[in-house]
Scaffold this motif. Structure first.
Motif, PDB file in Angstrom:
ATOM      1  N   ALA A  26       0.831  -1.204   0.000  1.00 37.13           N
ATOM      2  CA  ALA A  26       0.000   0.000   0.000  1.00 37.13           C
ATOM      3  C   ALA A  26       0.864   1.252   0.000  1.00 37.13           C
ATOM      4  CB  ALA A  26      -0.916   0.001   1.224  1.00 37.13           C
ATOM      5  N   GLY A  27       0.542   2.165  -0.894  1.00 32.45           N
ATOM      6  CA  GLY A  27       1.223   3.444  -0.949  1.00 32.45           C
ATOM      7  C   GLY A  27       2.569   3.431  -1.641  1.00 32.45           C
ATOM      8  N   VAL A  28       3.008   2.281  -2.149  1.00 35.49           N
ATOM      9  CA  VAL A  28       4.298   2.198  -2.835  1.00 35.49           C
ATOM     10  C   VAL A  28       4.070   2.393  -4.333  1.00 35.49           C
ATOM     11  CG1 VAL A  28       6.296   0.757  -3.343  1.00 35.49           C
ATOM     12  CG2 VAL A  28       5.228   0.658  -1.084  1.00 35.49           C
ATOM     13  N   PRO A  29       4.663   3.420  -4.914  1.00 32.31           N
ATOM     14  CA  PRO A  29       4.348   3.748  -6.308  1.00 32.31           C
ATOM     15  C   PRO A  29       5.083   2.873  -7.315  1.00 32.31           C
ATOM     16  CG  PRO A  29       5.913   5.322  -5.438  1.00 32.31           C
ATOM     17  CD  PRO A  29       5.549   4.427  -4.298  1.00 32.31           C
ATOM     18  N   LEU A  30       4.478   2.743  -8.494  1.00 38.44           N
ATOM     19  CA  LEU A  30       5.137   2.138  -9.644  1.00 38.44           C
ATOM     20  C   LEU A  30       6.119   3.151 -10.222  1.00 38.44           C
ATOM     21  CD1 LEU A  30       5.262  -0.187 -11.776  1.00 38.44           C
ATOM     22  CD2 LEU A  30       3.467   1.034 -13.017  1.00 38.44           C
ATOM     23  N   ARG A  31       7.363   2.711 -10.472  1.00 41.36           N
ATOM     24  CA  ARG A  31       8.403   3.632 -10.936  1.00 41.36           C
ATOM     25  C   ARG A  31       8.796   3.422 -12.395  1.00 41.36           C
ATOM     26  NH1 ARG A  31       8.508   7.705  -7.167  1.00 41.36           N
ATOM     27  NH2 ARG A  31       9.056   6.938  -5.086  1.00 41.36           N
ATOM     28  N   GLY A  32       8.452   2.272 -12.991  1.00 44.45           N
ATOM     29  CA  GLY A  32       8.831   2.030 -14.381  1.00 44.45           C
ATOM     30  C   GLY A  32       8.326   0.672 -14.833  1.00 44.45           C
ATOM     31  N   VAL A  33       8.246   0.480 -16.159  1.00 49.30           N
ATOM     32  CA  VAL A  33       7.789  -0.792 -16.723  1.00 49.30           C
ATOM     33  C   VAL A  33       8.766  -1.234 -17.807  1.00 49.30           C
ATOM     34  CG1 VAL A  33       5.366  -0.303 -16.232  1.00 49.30           C
ATOM     35  CG2 VAL A  33       6.303   0.281 -18.472  1.00 49.30           C
ATOM     36  N   ALA A  34       8.871  -2.544 -17.986  1.00 48.63           N
ATOM     37  CA  ALA A  34       9.756  -3.106 -19.003  1.00 48.63           C
ATOM     38  C   ALA A  34       9.092  -4.329 -19.612  1.00 48.63           C
ATOM     39  CB  ALA A  34      11.107  -3.493 -18.398  1.00 48.63           C
ATOM     40  N   THR A  35       9.384  -4.580 -20.865  1.00 49.60           N
ATOM     41  CA  THR A  35       8.901  -5.807 -21.489  1.00 49.60           C
ATOM     42  C   THR A  35       9.952  -6.352 -22.445  1.00 49.60           C
ATOM     43  OG1 THR A  35       7.095  -6.823 -22.754  1.00 49.60           O
ATOM     44  CG2 THR A  35       7.715  -4.601 -23.385  1.00 49.60           C
ATOM     45  N   GLY A  36      10.116  -7.668 -22.400  1.00 47.97           N
ATOM     46  CA  GLY A  36      10.966  -8.364 -23.349  1.00 47.97           C
ATOM     47  C   GLY A  36      10.141  -8.806 -24.541  1.00 47.97           C
ATOM     48  N   ILE A  37      10.690  -8.696 -25.725  1.00 47.50           N
ATOM     49  CA  ILE A  37      10.005  -9.012 -26.979  1.00 47.50           C
ATOM     50  C   ILE A  37      10.787 -10.124 -27.687  1.00 47.50           C
ATOM     51  CG2 ILE A  37       9.267  -8.121 -29.220  1.00 47.50           C
ATOM     52  CD1 ILE A  37       7.719  -6.824 -27.018  1.00 47.50           C
ATOM     53  N   PRO A  38      10.115 -11.170 -28.174  1.00 52.28           N
ATOM     54  CA  PRO A  38      10.828 -12.245 -28.878  1.00 52.28           C
ATOM     55  C   PRO A  38      11.138 -11.905 -30.334  1.00 52.28           C
ATOM     56  CG  PRO A  38       8.502 -12.787 -28.753  1.00 52.28           C
ATOM     57  CD  PRO A  38       8.689 -11.495 -27.979  1.00 52.28           C
ATOM     58  N   GLY A  39      11.830 -10.793 -30.521  1.00 56.72           N
ATOM     59  CA  GLY A  39      12.213 -10.328 -31.848  1.00 56.72           C
ATOM     60  C   GLY A  39      13.196  -9.184 -31.709  1.00 56.72           C
ATOM     61  N   THR A  94      14.801   3.506 -30.568  1.00 53.45           N
ATOM     62  CA  THR A  94      13.400   3.897 -30.731  1.00 53.45           C
ATOM     63  C   THR A  94      12.412   3.031 -29.953  1.00 53.45           C
ATOM     64  OG1 THR A  94      13.096   2.475 -32.682  1.00 53.45           O
ATOM     65  CG2 THR A  94      13.918   4.725 -33.058  1.00 53.45           C
ATOM     66  N   GLY A  95      12.848   1.862 -29.479  1.00 56.78           N
ATOM     67  CA  GLY A  95      11.922   0.953 -28.820  1.00 56.78           C
ATOM     68  C   GLY A  95      10.938   0.320 -29.779  1.00 56.78           C
ATOM     69  N   ARG A  96      11.282   0.250 -31.071  1.00 55.88           N
ATOM     70  CA  ARG A  96      10.412  -0.372 -32.073  1.00 55.88           C
ATOM     71  C   ARG A  96      10.919  -1.776 -32.405  1.00 55.88           C
ATOM     72  NH1 ARG A  96       7.264   3.170 -35.617  1.00 55.88           N
ATOM     73  NH2 ARG A  96       7.211   5.256 -34.715  1.00 55.88           N
ATOM     74  N   VAL A  97       9.978  -2.670 -32.707  1.00 46.92           N
ATOM     75  CA  VAL A  97      10.317  -4.012 -33.158  1.00 46.92           C
ATOM     76  C   VAL A  97      10.668  -3.942 -34.645  1.00 46.92           C
ATOM     77  CG1 VAL A  97       9.511  -6.402 -33.322  1.00 46.92           C
ATOM     78  CG2 VAL A  97       8.691  -4.942 -31.471  1.00 46.92           C
ATOM     79  N   VAL A  98      11.750  -4.643 -35.025  1.00 38.96           N
ATOM     80  CA  VAL A  98      12.243  -4.543 -36.399  1.00 38.96           C
ATOM     81  C   VAL A  98      12.362  -5.940 -37.013  1.00 38.96           C
ATOM     82  CG1 VAL A  98      14.079  -3.710 -37.898  1.00 38.96           C
ATOM     83  CG2 VAL A  98      13.564  -2.486 -35.777  1.00 38.96           C
ATOM     84  N   GLY A  99      11.549  -6.215 -38.037  1.00 38.60           N
ATOM     85  CA  GLY A  99      11.668  -7.455 -38.794  1.00 38.60           C
ATOM     86  C   GLY A  99      11.543  -8.723 -37.980  1.00 38.60           C
ATOM     87  N   PRO A 100      10.529  -8.863 -37.104  1.00 42.38           N
ATOM     88  CA  PRO A 100      10.429 -10.078 -36.280  1.00 42.38           C
ATOM     89  C   PRO A 100       9.873 -11.260 -37.067  1.00 42.38           C
ATOM     90  CG  PRO A 100       8.526  -8.694 -35.868  1.00 42.38           C
ATOM     91  CD  PRO A 100       9.411  -7.934 -36.847  1.00 42.38           C
ATOM     92  N   SER A 101      10.186 -12.470 -36.622  1.00 41.03           N
ATOM     93  CA  SER A 101       9.622 -13.690 -37.203  1.00 41.03           C
ATOM     94  C   SER A 101       8.394 -14.104 -36.393  1.00 41.03           C
ATOM     95  CB  SER A 101      10.655 -14.825 -37.186  1.00 41.03           C
ATOM     96  OG  SER A 101      11.801 -14.483 -37.925  1.00 41.03           O
ATOM     97  N   ARG A 102       7.390 -14.605 -37.069  1.00 47.17           N
ATOM     98  CA  ARG A 102       6.182 -15.138 -36.416  1.00 47.17           C
ATOM     99  C   ARG A 102       5.505 -14.107 -35.505  1.00 47.17           C
ATOM    100  NH1 ARG A 102       9.996 -19.037 -36.039  1.00 47.17           N
ATOM    101  NH2 ARG A 102      10.402 -18.490 -33.877  1.00 47.17           N
ATOM    102  N   MET A 103       5.573 -12.820 -35.871  1.00 46.90           N
ATOM    103  CA  MET A 103       4.916 -11.760 -35.106  1.00 46.90           C
ATOM    104  C   MET A 103       4.183 -10.830 -36.076  1.00 46.90           C
ATOM    105  SD  MET A 103       7.861 -10.831 -32.249  1.00 46.90           S
ATOM    106  CE  MET A 103       6.883  -9.536 -31.482  1.00 46.90           C
ATOM    107  N   PRO A 104       3.105 -11.302 -36.707  1.00 46.55           N
ATOM    108  CA  PRO A 104       2.414 -10.469 -37.706  1.00 46.55           C
ATOM    109  C   PRO A 104       1.889  -9.176 -37.105  1.00 46.55           C
ATOM    110  CG  PRO A 104       1.102 -12.404 -37.111  1.00 46.55           C
ATOM    111  CD  PRO A 104       2.458 -12.617 -36.534  1.00 46.55           C
ATOM    112  N   GLY A 105       2.134  -8.068 -37.792  1.00 47.27           N
ATOM    113  CA  GLY A 105       1.650  -6.769 -37.349  1.00 47.27           C
ATOM    114  C   GLY A 105       2.591  -6.016 -36.436  1.00 47.27           C
ATOM    115  N   TRP A 106       3.695  -6.650 -36.006  1.00 47.24           N
ATOM    116  CA  TRP A 106       4.589  -6.015 -35.046  1.00 47.24           C
ATOM    117  C   TRP A 106       5.712  -5.216 -35.701  1.00 47.24           C
ATOM    118  CZ3 TRP A 106       4.560  -6.278 -29.576  1.00 47.24           C
ATOM    119  CH2 TRP A 106       3.532  -7.055 -29.016  1.00 47.24           C
ATOM    120  N   ASN A 107       6.012  -5.456 -36.960  1.00 44.86           N
ATOM    121  CA  ASN A 107       7.156  -4.795 -37.566  1.00 44.86           C
ATOM    122  C   ASN A 107       7.036  -3.280 -37.496  1.00 44.86           C
ATOM    123  OD1 ASN A 107       9.620  -4.655 -39.068  1.00 44.86           O
ATOM    124  ND2 ASN A 107       8.409  -4.154 -40.891  1.00 44.86           N
TER     125      ASN A 107
END
Length: 379
Positions: free
Chosen positions: A137-150, A156-169
């Motif tokens: 309780a009362g402890v703030p969120l300070r940041g978020v991270a995600t790993g991408i399989p591509g 830029t934080g953009r996905v570039v030319g991934p395999s088996r990830m339609p729509g993500w390029n």
């Protein structure tokens, strides 16, 4: 749910807080020695961090002669970090404190082919669930991270030319999540996060290659204890061309990529052709354990092909450790075949002290790596 706030640190405060959070310092004297700042400057900034409820000073630390210093540690109210490790068919989530210690972890099925907006909104909703259920309780969120399989462009934080990830390029993952949270957002290739998390379990090694053998194949590279990203493609061994008797076109459009023969997806397809249906790469490990010859032969051949690719890289990079993780790493014939290929083909000097071993950090390596990198971004 916890609030969402950026850490109120400026200048050298962030470096001092990082030294305490990572366990490198627990006293003002140690902070002064490691940071190079004057003792008076350190004391002033420590008092500011204590006043901001980011540090607490209590008890007695380790004496280096003379009176025992007061021990500094992170305040329990300093904040939490939310990290996701996204896979093709499932994702793992964690909340961590600013020292990187997990507070809660969860795994949920997902379909990465649903597209970036749907999947990222689902990740954010899952973060909200975990924060509501497990954040103090009362402890703030300070940041978020995600790993991408591509591949991810680190600039830029953009996905570039991934395999088996339609729509993500070229989708702006960091921008999309940043619009939801207005906090530091880290987006990174999943094998890179795994490498950072795995390196924490090898304190004796400065240079590592961390192989992720799952649905796809990835590799993270640690140089002098730091992640080497290049321009976003460093460590991507999945599309190295291999020698093969037949020719298979990879999802990238080129023929005979390593991933087209040795990834979990490729092994599942080969087993299906043999009339053996499996739902996920981890099921292949079970078949190997049950001595199903088709599975054992495929896994051994995959390890040989991976080892042949690694041979070139070991001679070039000369790492201390190759750690093998991912869902296929529990199949001993895979690692044995990797070892055999590397030790047979590499120069003796390159393998004299090389260790090739199963990953130590377990299934949450990428989450721990995400927390470590995110802390740097937050500070």
């Amino acid at each position: 749910m916890s609030g969402k706030e950026r850490l109120p640190v400026t200048g050298a405060q962030g470096e001092l807080l990082r030294l305490v959070a990572t366990g490198q310092a627990e006293s003002r004297a140690e902070l002064a020695r490691l940071s190079g700042l004057a003792a008076s400057s350190v004391s002033l900034r420590v008092e500011e961090l204590i006043e901001a409820r980011l540090l607490v000073e209590e008890g007695s630390g380790t004496s280096r002669g003379g009176r025992r210093p007061r021990r500094l540690r992170l305040s329990p109210t300093a904040g939490v970090l939310a990290v996701a490790d996204l896979g093709s068919h499932h994702a793992r989530f964690a909340l961590l404190d600013l020292s990187g210690a997990p507070l809660a972890a969860d795994e949920r099925p997902c379909d990465i082919a649903a597209g970036p907006e749907a999947v990222l909104d689902w990740i954010a909703a899952t973060f909200d669930d975990l924060l509501a259920a497990h954040a103090p309780a009362g402890v703030p969120l300070r940041g978020v991270a995600t790993g991408i399989p591509g591949p991810v462009d680190p600039a830029t934080g953009r996905v570039v030319g991934p395999s088996r990830m339609p729509g993500w390029n070229n989708f702006p993952v960091a921008e999309h999540l940043g619009g939801r949270y207005d906090l530091p957002v880290l987006v990174e290739n999943d094998a890179n996060l795994m490498a950072v998390g795995e390196a924490l379990s090898w304190p004796e090694a400065d240079n590592l290659m961390v192989l992720k053998a799952g649905t796809g194949i990835g590799c993270g590279v640690i140089v002098n204890r730091r992640l080497h990203r290049g321009r976003g493609a460093a460590g991507d061994i999945s599309h190295v061309r291999i020698r093969a008797d037949s020719s298979v076109t990879c999802a990238c459009g080129h023929p005979d990529c390593l991933e087209a023969y040795a990834s979990g997806a490729a092994l599942m397809a080969a087993l299906a052709e043999a009339g053996i249906a499996v739902r996920r790469p981890a099921d292949i490990v079970g078949l190997v354990g049950d001595a199903v010859p088709e599975a054992t032969s495929l896994v051994r051949n995959a390890g040989r092909l991976i080892g042949e690719v690694l041979t070139v890289l070991v001679n070039f990079f000369n790492p201390d450790v190759i750690a093998v993780g991912g869902s296929l790493s529990a199949a001993e014939p895979l690692i044995a075949a990797v070892r055999a290929a590397v030790y047979e083909r590499c120069l003796p000097l390159a393998t004299r002290d090389l260790e090739i071993a199963p990953a130590r950090a377990g299934q949450d390596a990428a989450l721990l790596g995400g927390g470590a990198l995110l802390l740097d971004a937050v500070l």
